[in-house]
Design an enzyme around this catalytic site. Structure first.
Site, PDB file in Angstrom:
ATOM      1  N   LYS A  69       0.819  -1.218   0.000  1.00 11.08           N
ATOM      2  CA  LYS A  69       0.000   0.000   0.000  1.00 11.08           C
ATOM      3  C   LYS A  69       0.854   1.270   0.000  1.00 11.08           C
ATOM      4  O   LYS A  69       0.630   2.174  -0.794  1.00 11.08           O
ATOM      5  CB  LYS A  69      -0.929  -0.030   1.215  1.00 11.08           C
ATOM      6  CG  LYS A  69      -1.887   1.132   1.299  1.00 11.08           C
ATOM      7  CD  LYS A  69      -2.918   0.932   2.385  1.00 11.08           C
ATOM      8  CE  LYS A  69      -2.346   0.957   3.787  1.00 11.08           C
ATOM      9  NZ  LYS A  69      -1.787  -0.294   4.273  1.00 11.08           N
ATOM     10  N   THR A  71       4.031   1.524  -0.797  1.00 11.04           N
ATOM     11  CA  THR A  71       4.790   1.525  -2.046  1.00 11.04           C
ATOM     12  C   THR A  71       3.937   2.047  -3.195  1.00 11.04           C
ATOM     13  O   THR A  71       4.398   2.861  -4.010  1.00 11.04           O
ATOM     14  CB  THR A  71       5.288   0.096  -2.354  1.00 11.04           C
ATOM     15  OG1 THR A  71       6.080  -0.365  -1.258  1.00 11.04           O
ATOM     16  CG2 THR A  71       6.104   0.059  -3.626  1.00 11.04           C
ATOM     17  N   ARG A  92       2.336   8.554   6.902  1.00 12.41           N
ATOM     18  CA  ARG A  92       2.642   8.464   8.333  1.00 12.41           C
ATOM     19  C   ARG A  92       4.122   8.176   8.545  1.00 12.41           C
ATOM     20  O   ARG A  92       4.811   7.685   7.651  1.00 12.41           O
ATOM     21  CB  ARG A  92       1.833   7.336   8.977  1.00 12.41           C
ATOM     22  CG  ARG A  92       0.335   7.572   9.024  1.00 12.41           C
ATOM     23  CD  ARG A  92      -0.398   6.357   9.556  1.00 12.41           C
ATOM     24  NE  ARG A  92      -0.195   5.212   8.669  1.00 12.41           N
ATOM     25  CZ  ARG A  92      -0.369   3.940   9.039  1.00 12.41           C
ATOM     26  NH1 ARG A  92      -0.719   3.644  10.260  1.00 12.41           N
ATOM     27  NH2 ARG A  92      -0.183   2.970   8.176  1.00 12.41           N
ATOM     28  N   LYS A 103       7.552  -6.442  10.649  1.00 12.20           N
ATOM     29  CA  LYS A 103       7.341  -5.750   9.382  1.00 12.20           C
ATOM     30  C   LYS A 103       8.604  -5.118   8.820  1.00 12.20           C
ATOM     31  O   LYS A 103       8.808  -5.065   7.612  1.00 12.20           O
ATOM     32  CB  LYS A 103       6.274  -4.673   9.570  1.00 12.20           C
ATOM     33  CG  LYS A 103       5.871  -3.962   8.288  1.00 12.20           C
ATOM     34  CD  LYS A 103       4.768  -2.949   8.570  1.00 12.20           C
ATOM     35  CE  LYS A 103       4.377  -2.210   7.296  1.00 12.20           C
ATOM     36  NZ  LYS A 103       3.334  -1.199   7.549  1.00 12.20           N
ATOM     37  N   ALA A 271      -3.502   1.674  12.654  1.00 16.15           N
ATOM     38  CA  ALA A 271      -4.916   1.619  12.269  1.00 16.15           C
ATOM     39  C   ALA A 271      -5.670   0.501  12.972  1.00 16.15           C
ATOM     40  O   ALA A 271      -6.893   0.520  12.999  1.00 16.15           O
ATOM     41  CB  ALA A 271      -5.047   1.462  10.758  1.00 16.15           C
ATOM     42  N   PHE A 299      -3.349  -0.501   7.183  1.00 16.57           N
ATOM     43  CA  PHE A 299      -3.970  -1.820   7.064  1.00 16.57           C
ATOM     44  C   PHE A 299      -5.072  -1.827   6.012  1.00 16.57           C
ATOM     45  O   PHE A 299      -5.039  -1.055   5.058  1.00 16.57           O
ATOM     46  CB  PHE A 299      -4.453  -2.325   8.421  1.00 16.57           C
ATOM     47  CG  PHE A 299      -3.329  -2.604   9.389  1.00 16.57           C
ATOM     48  CD1 PHE A 299      -2.282  -3.446   9.040  1.00 16.57           C
ATOM     49  CD2 PHE A 299      -3.293  -2.006  10.630  1.00 16.57           C
ATOM     50  CE1 PHE A 299      -1.233  -3.707   9.914  1.00 16.57           C
ATOM     51  CE2 PHE A 299      -2.249  -2.258  11.522  1.00 16.57           C
ATOM     52  CZ  PHE A 299      -1.224  -3.111  11.162  1.00 16.57           C
ATOM     53  N   PHE A 380       3.158  -9.350  -9.622  1.00 15.83           N
ATOM     54  CA  PHE A 380       4.377 -10.108  -9.358  1.00 15.83           C
ATOM     55  C   PHE A 380       4.709 -10.948 -10.591  1.00 15.83           C
ATOM     56  O   PHE A 380       3.815 -11.305 -11.372  1.00 15.83           O
ATOM     57  CB  PHE A 380       4.184 -11.030  -8.142  1.00 15.83           C
ATOM     58  CG  PHE A 380       4.273 -10.333  -6.821  1.00 15.83           C
ATOM     59  CD1 PHE A 380       5.355 -10.553  -5.968  1.00 15.83           C
ATOM     60  CD2 PHE A 380       3.289  -9.448  -6.410  1.00 15.83           C
ATOM     61  CE1 PHE A 380       5.439  -9.911  -4.748  1.00 15.83           C
ATOM     62  CE2 PHE A 380       3.363  -8.800  -5.191  1.00 15.83           C
ATOM     63  CZ  PHE A 380       4.446  -9.036  -4.355  1.00 15.83           C
ATOM     64  N   TRP A 408       7.083  -1.038  -7.670  1.00 16.50           N
ATOM     65  CA  TRP A 408       8.208  -1.567  -6.886  1.00 16.50           C
ATOM     66  C   TRP A 408       9.438  -1.721  -7.785  1.00 16.50           C
ATOM     67  O   TRP A 408      10.535  -1.337  -7.396  1.00 16.50           O
ATOM     68  CB  TRP A 408       7.839  -2.919  -6.257  1.00 16.50           C
ATOM     69  CG  TRP A 408       8.865  -3.403  -5.270  1.00 16.50           C
ATOM     70  CD1 TRP A 408       8.857  -3.221  -3.922  1.00 16.50           C
ATOM     71  CD2 TRP A 408      10.062  -4.145  -5.558  1.00 16.50           C
ATOM     72  NE1 TRP A 408       9.974  -3.789  -3.346  1.00 16.50           N
ATOM     73  CE2 TRP A 408      10.732  -4.364  -4.334  1.00 16.50           C
ATOM     74  CE3 TRP A 408      10.635  -4.635  -6.733  1.00 16.50           C
ATOM     75  CZ2 TRP A 408      11.936  -5.059  -4.248  1.00 16.50           C
ATOM     76  CZ3 TRP A 408      11.844  -5.324  -6.650  1.00 16.50           C
ATOM     77  CH2 TRP A 408      12.476  -5.533  -5.415  1.00 16.50           C
TER      78      TRP A 408
END
Length: 554
Positions: A69, A71, A92, A103, A271, A299, A380, A408
């Site tokens: 998200k 990214t 954030r 993470k 969140a 999230f 991907f 990405w």
């Protein structure tokens, strides 16, 4: 394949005054924190310029497969810049808890990052430390007041204010302090929250000025007297000193993406246990600096987007122009029951079982909040054409477009198609509305979320929750919006219920007023406000060499 930190360390950054110049910030409107970071003056938010278009990036329910998200948010901003739009990204700040936990870093990934990523992930400009200091100052003043005679009659067994630290430390969830008696304090049961769950963080992110910040701090309810009356930080005369600790933290931080797009990174409530959005001041400042502002909420859309829309937008008068829902084929197959070890295989059956998760989030954005919406699929190499075609077909049944994203690997270039789609959605007016209206009771607001957003049948309440709701309504807090704390891994409050579960009830085990922030926190299931570290934490793989180069952040 290069890691995120290797990509970031090889990037050629522009001096931060050059980034400021891109968005017409003068030398007097920034305070440099080294070469590549700056604080922005609060006065910029009050410019007469027409505000830009606000774009919300949200996602499906997260899985260990990842969704991307943040990214996507950064890549979309770079994509908008590449097609000639004036754009600012608003994000954030990462918490040290996830950075050192499971993470890892939270500054984007691959070629869609905000930089300097090491600084952003580690300490940054000290905002989180200021929040922790203000939080713990209030805690110290509470216990000192009791020790010094307790003129206010605070009931030590009914203190709701906890200390905080920006670290995953399960050992601090439940403690006893003040042991030893006498000059050592008054013994009582206590505990710590992670800093991002502190009401101070929520207040910082929802305040619109220093005056508003101080007023909100004074309204914080820290507990109750023996007679059951609420006690506030204002009663303890703590608000002024707390505001002094936070005055610089209130200013938004300016950095840049790998492609030199201006980025405001400020505030960091989780969140799942808080309201999950960057600061109102950063968002409103960005809207004065760019024609388009891309922001994200934490999230899945049932948490971050819901709170962004029902809490932040309601309080700040913000009106989004469009929403982006991020998904991956891999994550949707996990929602369909496929193990993480088998995600590289084409499995249309698993995808068919998992895609209702995406469709519910999309339907919520489109049919509950009435926002123009597009789905961004992070593609991907293992995704097959048949799997992509299936997602496109299912989304188009809802009248929603799907765009493939490769930010990405390609940065802004991989986000140009998404940028064009989003810019198109922003052209017209929309009929944005909230999930529930202000005048509803606390239980009716919870019911609206449980049925309209989560897809369940409603909620059940413990006796403790029933009593606390009755008390808060009697004290006049019923009109506040609700901020639900629940697992991020499911629409329900049971993390094992993947996909789009139906016919469930969420269990409300407690509620607490966050009067300074301006909402009621609703605790469901077994969600924790102080996480713990995993067996093999990310911290075990982070290092710094003799030259000061950091490795292991990802």
């Amino acid at each position: 394949m290069k890691t995120d930190i290797e990509i970031a360390q090889e990037a050629k950054l522009l001096p931060i005054p050059a980034i400021a110049e891109k968005i017409a910030l003068s030398e007097d409107e920034i305070e440099c924190y080294g070469k590549y970071k700056a604080k922005i003056a609060l006065s910029v938010m009050d410019r007469p310029k027409k505000e830009g278009k606000l774009i919300l990036v949200t996602a499906i329910t997260p899985t260990p497969a990842g969704e991307g998200k943040t990214t996507t948010t950064i890549g979309l901003a770079d994509g908008l810049s590449r097609i000639g739009k004036s754009v600012v990204v608003a994000l954030r700040e990462p918490s040290l808890g996830p950075v050192f936990g499971i993470k890892g870093g939270a500054a984007g990934g691959g070629y869609a990052q905000v930089v300097p990523m090491e600084d952003i992930n580690l300490h940054f400009t000290g905002d989180f430390h200021a929040v922790g200091a203000a939080n713990n100052l209030l805690a110290a003043m509470i216990d000192n007041h009791i020790f010094q005679g307790n003129e206010l009659g605070i009931d030590p067994s009914n203190i709701t204010w906890k200390r905080c630290v920006d670290m995953n430390d399960r050992q601090l969830r439940n403690i006893e302090d003040g042991l030893g008696g006498g000059k050592n304090g008054v013994p009582r049961r206590d505990g710590f929250d992670i800093t991002v769950a502190s009401e101070i963080m929520a207040i910082l992110c929802l305040s619109t000025s220093l005056a508003d910040l101080k007023a909100r701090l004074a309204r914080i309810v820290i507990g109750y007297t023996y007679a059951g009356a609420p006690v506030t930080a204002g009663d303890l005369r703590a608000a002024g000193a707390m505001c002094a600790l936070l005055k610089d933290a209130l200013k938004p931080n300016l950095v840049q993406t790998l492609e030199g797009t201006p980025a405001l990174v400020h505030g960091g409530p989780f969140a799942n246990i808080a309201h999950g959005c960057n600061s109102v001041i950063a968002t409103k400042t960005a809207l004065k600096l760019g024609d388009y502002v891309v922001t994200e909420a934490g999230f899945g859309a049932d948490l971050g987007a819901e709170k962004f829309l029902d809490i932040k937008c309601r309080m700040a008068g913000l009106r989004p122009a469009a929403a982006v829902v991020v998904a991956t084929v891999r994550a949707l197959k996990m929602h369909g029951g496929l193990p993480k070890t088998e995600l590289i295989k084409e499995d249309l059956g698993a995808l068919e079982r998992g895609i209702p998760n995406l469709l519910r989030h999309v339907s919520n954005m489109k049919n509950v909040y009435h926002l123009p919406t597009v789905v961004a699929v992070n593609r991907f190499p293992t995704d097959t054409d048949a799997e992509i075609a299936f997602i496109i077909g299912e989304c188009r049944r809802l009248g929603v477009d799907v765009v493939l994203s490769t930010v990405w690997a390609e940065g802004g270039k991989g986000g140009e198609a998404l940028a064009r789609a989003v810019a198109g959605l922003c052209e017209g007016e929309n009929s944005f509305t909230y999930c529930y209206e202000d005048g509803l009771s606390v239980k009716d607001k919870i019911h609206a979320l449980a049925t309209k957003i989560y897809g369940g049948d409603g909620a059940v309440y413990t006796e403790e929750a029933e009593q606390e709701i009755a008390r808060l309504e009697a004290l006049g807090y019923a009109d506040l919006p609700v901020c639900v704390a629940k697992t991020q891994y499911s629409f329900s409050d049971d993390a094992t219920k993947l996909g789009a579960p139906e016919h469930f009830l969420i269990t409300v085990r407690g509620v607490k007023v966050a009067a300074g922030a301006g909402f009621i926190v609703v605790y469901t299931g077994n969600v924790l406000t102080m996480p713990g570290l995993p067996k093999d934490p990310a911290a075990a793989h982070i290092d710094v060499d003799a030259s000061g180069k950091i490795t292991g952040l990802f």
